[in-house]
Design a protein around this motif. Structure first.
Motif, PDB file in Angstrom:
ATOM      1  N   SER A  54       0.825  -1.214   0.000  1.00 29.61           N
ATOM      2  CA  SER A  54       0.000   0.000   0.000  1.00 29.61           C
ATOM      3  C   SER A  54       0.857   1.261   0.000  1.00 29.61           C
ATOM      4  CB  SER A  54      -0.949   0.015   1.204  1.00 29.61           C
ATOM      5  OG  SER A  54      -0.290   0.371   2.405  1.00 29.61           O
ATOM      6  N   GLU A  55       2.051   1.194   0.590  1.00 28.57           N
ATOM      7  CA  GLU A  55       2.919   2.375   0.620  1.00 28.57           C
ATOM      8  C   GLU A  55       3.323   2.782  -0.796  1.00 28.57           C
ATOM      9  OE1 GLU A  55       6.152   1.451   3.208  1.00 28.57           O
ATOM     10  OE2 GLU A  55       4.892   1.324   5.011  1.00 28.57           O
ATOM     11  N   GLU A  56       3.646   1.798  -1.623  1.00 27.57           N
ATOM     12  CA  GLU A  56       3.988   2.090  -3.024  1.00 27.57           C
ATOM     13  C   GLU A  56       2.768   2.610  -3.781  1.00 27.57           C
ATOM     14  OE1 GLU A  56       5.243  -0.139  -7.185  1.00 27.57           O
ATOM     15  OE2 GLU A  56       5.013  -1.310  -5.348  1.00 27.57           O
ATOM     16  N   ILE A  57       1.635   1.943  -3.577  1.00 22.84           N
ATOM     17  CA  ILE A  57       0.411   2.342  -4.279  1.00 22.84           C
ATOM     18  C   ILE A  57      -0.023   3.736  -3.843  1.00 22.84           C
ATOM     19  CG2 ILE A  57      -2.025   1.803  -4.610  1.00 22.84           C
ATOM     20  CD1 ILE A  57      -0.075  -0.046  -6.090  1.00 22.84           C
ATOM     21  N   ASN A  58       0.117   4.052  -2.563  1.00 23.89           N
ATOM     22  CA  ASN A  58      -0.251   5.384  -2.072  1.00 23.89           C
ATOM     23  C   ASN A  58       0.540   6.473  -2.789  1.00 23.89           C
ATOM     24  OD1 ASN A  58      -1.995   4.211  -0.259  1.00 23.89           O
ATOM     25  ND2 ASN A  58      -0.649   4.457   1.513  1.00 23.89           N
ATOM     26  N   GLY A  63       0.633  10.472  -3.921  1.00 22.83           N
ATOM     27  CA  GLY A  63       1.936  11.079  -3.656  1.00 22.83           C
ATOM     28  C   GLY A  63       2.622  11.613  -4.894  1.00 22.83           C
ATOM     29  N   ASP A  64       3.927  11.355  -4.991  1.00 18.79           N
ATOM     30  CA  ASP A  64       4.722  11.883  -6.101  1.00 18.79           C
ATOM     31  C   ASP A  64       4.325  11.317  -7.452  1.00 18.79           C
ATOM     32  OD1 ASP A  64       6.165  13.449  -4.362  1.00 18.79           O
ATOM     33  OD2 ASP A  64       7.780  11.975  -4.105  1.00 18.79           O
ATOM     34  N   GLY A  65       3.735  10.131  -7.447  1.00 16.87           N
ATOM     35  CA  GLY A  65       3.322   9.528  -8.705  1.00 16.87           C
ATOM     36  C   GLY A  65       4.464   8.803  -9.390  1.00 16.87           C
ATOM     37  N   LEU A  66       4.162   8.228 -10.550  1.00 19.26           N
ATOM     38  CA  LEU A  66       5.183   7.518 -11.314  1.00 19.26           C
ATOM     39  C   LEU A  66       6.135   8.519 -11.975  1.00 19.26           C
ATOM     40  CD1 LEU A  66       3.002   4.742 -12.983  1.00 19.26           C
ATOM     41  CD2 LEU A  66       4.531   4.502 -11.016  1.00 19.26           C
ATOM     42  N   PRO A  67       7.407   8.148 -12.160  1.00 22.19           N
ATOM     43  CA  PRO A  67       8.381   9.071 -12.757  1.00 22.19           C
ATOM     44  C   PRO A  67       8.086   9.340 -14.229  1.00 22.19           C
ATOM     45  CG  PRO A  67       9.332   6.887 -12.505  1.00 22.19           C
ATOM     46  CD  PRO A  67       8.013   6.849 -11.788  1.00 22.19           C
TER      47      PRO A  67
END
Length: 205
Positions: A54-58, A63-67
């Motif tokens: 969930s931390e990655e998905i959040n 959050g910052d989103g995908l690069p």
């Protein structure tokens, strides 16, 4: 006199049967409502399995989103609406379908349908614009959506989880958020039992 006694006897039997049926129905309904209630230890184990993902998905959602691709065009100051740019080719997610699959392993179908899909893909047809879409050259992200700074600043301590109730497929928990300075604050979250296992029904950032 015999008919009166017979009527009285039949009435007592009927009432007894009716009361028994009512108790059975109420008992069955209560069982269905609370049958998914679990122990604190079980809830803690469920969170330990869901929270890392969930931390990655959040970060991807709020959050910052995908690069963004390194050679992508920057923001156009003359444009105030959504501006989509390709996601970096080294990103593990190549399409909206892959993102949805990853999200579905963490969050409940209901939460995805009512909240996440609007933020991530669909928008609301008014102000909100989807953060990601499939473009001509793969997955694209709206660079005008910079996310929330608060995402990733706290984490949930799974060992703090305590079950406070259950309602059919839902289980309600209190957990403690741990802040960067080590302080803690209690809050409530919900997990849901689905056909594919337990899923989070509220954000965890």
């Amino acid at each position: 006199m015999k008919s009166d006694k017979f009527f009285t006897k039949n009435t007592i039997i009927a009432i007894t049967v009716l009361v028994t049926l009512i108790i059975a129905v109420l008992g069955g309904a209560y069982y269905l409502r609370v049958r998914n209630r679990i122990s604190d230890e079980k809830a803690q184990a469920i969170l330990e399995s869901l929270l890392p993902a969930s931390e990655e998905i959040n970060e991807i959602i709020w959050g910052d989103g995908l690069p963004v691709a390194k050679d992508a065009m920057g923001k156009l100051e003359s444009v105030t609406g959504a501006q989509y740019r390709p996601v970096d080719k080294d990103c593990e997610y190549k399409s909206v379908k892959e993102l949805k699959k990853a999200i579905s392993k963490v969050y409940s179908p209901r939460f995805v349908e009512t909240d996440i899909n609007k933020i991530m893909f669909d928008g609301d047809g008014d102000v909100l614009v989807g953060r990601y879409r499939d473009g001509k050259n793969g997955l694209e992200t709206n660079i005008m959506n910079e996310g929330y700074e608060a995402v990733g600043k706290t984490y949930i301590d799974p060992a703090s989880a305590k079950v406070t109730g259950a309602e059919f497929a839902e289980v309600y928990l209190t957990v403690e958020d741990v802040y960067e300075d080590g302080s803690r604050k209690e809050r409530q979250i919900t997990i849901v039992k689905t056909s594919d296992g337990w899923r989070l029904d509220t954000p965890t950032y």
